[in-house]
Write an enzyme that holds these catalytic residues in place. Sequence first.
Site, PDB file in Angstrom:
ATOM      1  N   ASP A  54      88.957 -35.205 -93.080  1.00  0.00           N
ATOM      2  CA  ASP A  54      88.345 -35.644 -94.345  1.00  0.00           C
ATOM      3  C   ASP A  54      88.756 -37.070 -94.704  1.00  0.00           C
ATOM      4  O   ASP A  54      89.268 -37.339 -95.807  1.00  0.00           O
ATOM      5  CB  ASP A  54      88.734 -34.702 -95.490  1.00  0.00           C
ATOM      6  CG  ASP A  54      88.493 -33.240 -95.169  1.00  0.00           C
ATOM      7  OD1 ASP A  54      87.595 -32.956 -94.357  1.00  0.00           O
ATOM      8  OD2 ASP A  54      89.206 -32.378 -95.712  1.00  0.00           O
ATOM      9  N   GLU A 228      78.605 -29.607 -97.684  1.00  0.00           N
ATOM     10  CA  GLU A 228      79.834 -30.054 -98.328  1.00  0.00           C
ATOM     11  C   GLU A 228      80.078 -31.527 -98.021  1.00  0.00           C
ATOM     12  O   GLU A 228      79.278 -32.178 -97.344  1.00  0.00           O
ATOM     13  CB  GLU A 228      81.021 -29.199 -97.867  1.00  0.00           C
ATOM     14  CG  GLU A 228      81.366 -29.334 -96.398  1.00  0.00           C
ATOM     15  CD  GLU A 228      82.526 -28.442 -95.970  1.00  0.00           C
ATOM     16  OE1 GLU A 228      82.893 -27.507 -96.724  1.00  0.00           O
ATOM     17  OE2 GLU A 228      83.067 -28.675 -94.861  1.00  0.00           O
ATOM     18  N   HIS A 294      82.412 -34.958 -92.489  1.00  0.00           N
ATOM     19  CA  HIS A 294      83.155 -35.349 -93.695  1.00  0.00           C
ATOM     20  C   HIS A 294      83.431 -36.854 -93.680  1.00  0.00           C
ATOM     21  O   HIS A 294      84.559 -37.310 -93.532  1.00  0.00           O
ATOM     22  CB  HIS A 294      84.454 -34.578 -93.845  1.00  0.00           C
ATOM     23  CG  HIS A 294      84.898 -34.544 -95.268  1.00  0.00           C
ATOM     24  ND1 HIS A 294      84.902 -33.406 -96.036  1.00  0.00           N
ATOM     25  CD2 HIS A 294      85.310 -35.539 -96.088  1.00  0.00           C
ATOM     26  CE1 HIS A 294      85.312 -33.684 -97.261  1.00  0.00           C
ATOM     27  NE2 HIS A 294      85.555 -34.985 -97.320  1.00  0.00           N
TER      28      HIS A 294
END
Length: 357
Positions: A54, A228, A294
């Site tokens: 991330d 996401e 991400h």
Amino acid sequence: MRGHKTIKGALLIGLIAMGLSCSKHTSTQGDDTTPPVVVKDNTFYNPLLSSGPDPWIYKKDGMFYFTSTNAVNITLWATPAISDLSKVTPKVVWSPPTTGANSKNIWAPELHYLQGKWYLYYTAGASSDLATQRCFVLENAGGDPTSGAWVDKGKIGDPAANFFAIDGTVMEYKSKMYFIWSGQISASDATQRIYIAEMSDPWTLKSARVQISKPDYDWEKRGSSVNEGPEALISPSGTAFVVYSGSNCATDDYGLGMLRLKDNGDPLNPADWTKSATPVFSKSINNNVFGPGHNGFFKSKDDKEDWIVYHANSQSGLGCGGTRSPRIQKFTWNTDGTPNFGEPLAVSSKLTKPSGD
């Protein structure tokens, strides 16, 4: 005979003179103290670090700030050259309390500079039960985010929808701020969706949440139905995009999808967003890049180039853990105004450093 001797003498004198000249020239070269020209290496290799799920990069005043998920705290790297990130000593800037709503599972921190202050957005929970994961905000009024006090501004979210919420980010668009995150429609929902809300300040939502994406295509449902890691990207012409990660992060098929806001559209109107039917950035078996996702975006130091940062595994089947390493690569823009991210490159690829590094 006399004439012959004269010629021989002349030749001898000439040879001696040439020898002296050569000797003098050689001596001069040997005494030259001019330093050699040093050619600076303008290349680098991914990954930037051996681990860093991330990843996030933010540039301000000639400095790049990097952070990523380590699950236990928030750590920042600061460097004037992002390609030299591995040479930097990181600094822990915030550690969670021992108990409470934001004490466990510290995920996906992002650094932003808004309205004259630094803000860190992050995901955390109250226990090992991931259903308690929510989005939170820290504030720092100092000039340097690696120093000074970080003040806990609490949870950020829609009070009327206090459900699973992760991966919060901020989009600045047409003089307004919007908070974008991944969440679920209810406490019993198992599908991760993308929500957006207008902000009244960097830690407060002004509007109710609005869903702008859910997993619709097979490529978004590998392992589980997931949208996401949303990230805003504004094109050179001012078009707003949201690039998000689809499918379960434990799969090789974790990749990037994209939403596009129509020109002069309302970010809070779901009908003004269109979704690409296929991923815009996905695994490359040939390059041994698996689960690229991400992401974040940043400009080169001189603002001349656009770059994407993302994490990926270098082998199949490594899943959603610490083997995911941060990589960066330059991207361009298509004639229709959409970003062209290309293919995730192999770690063996020699890349030119970002312009200005």
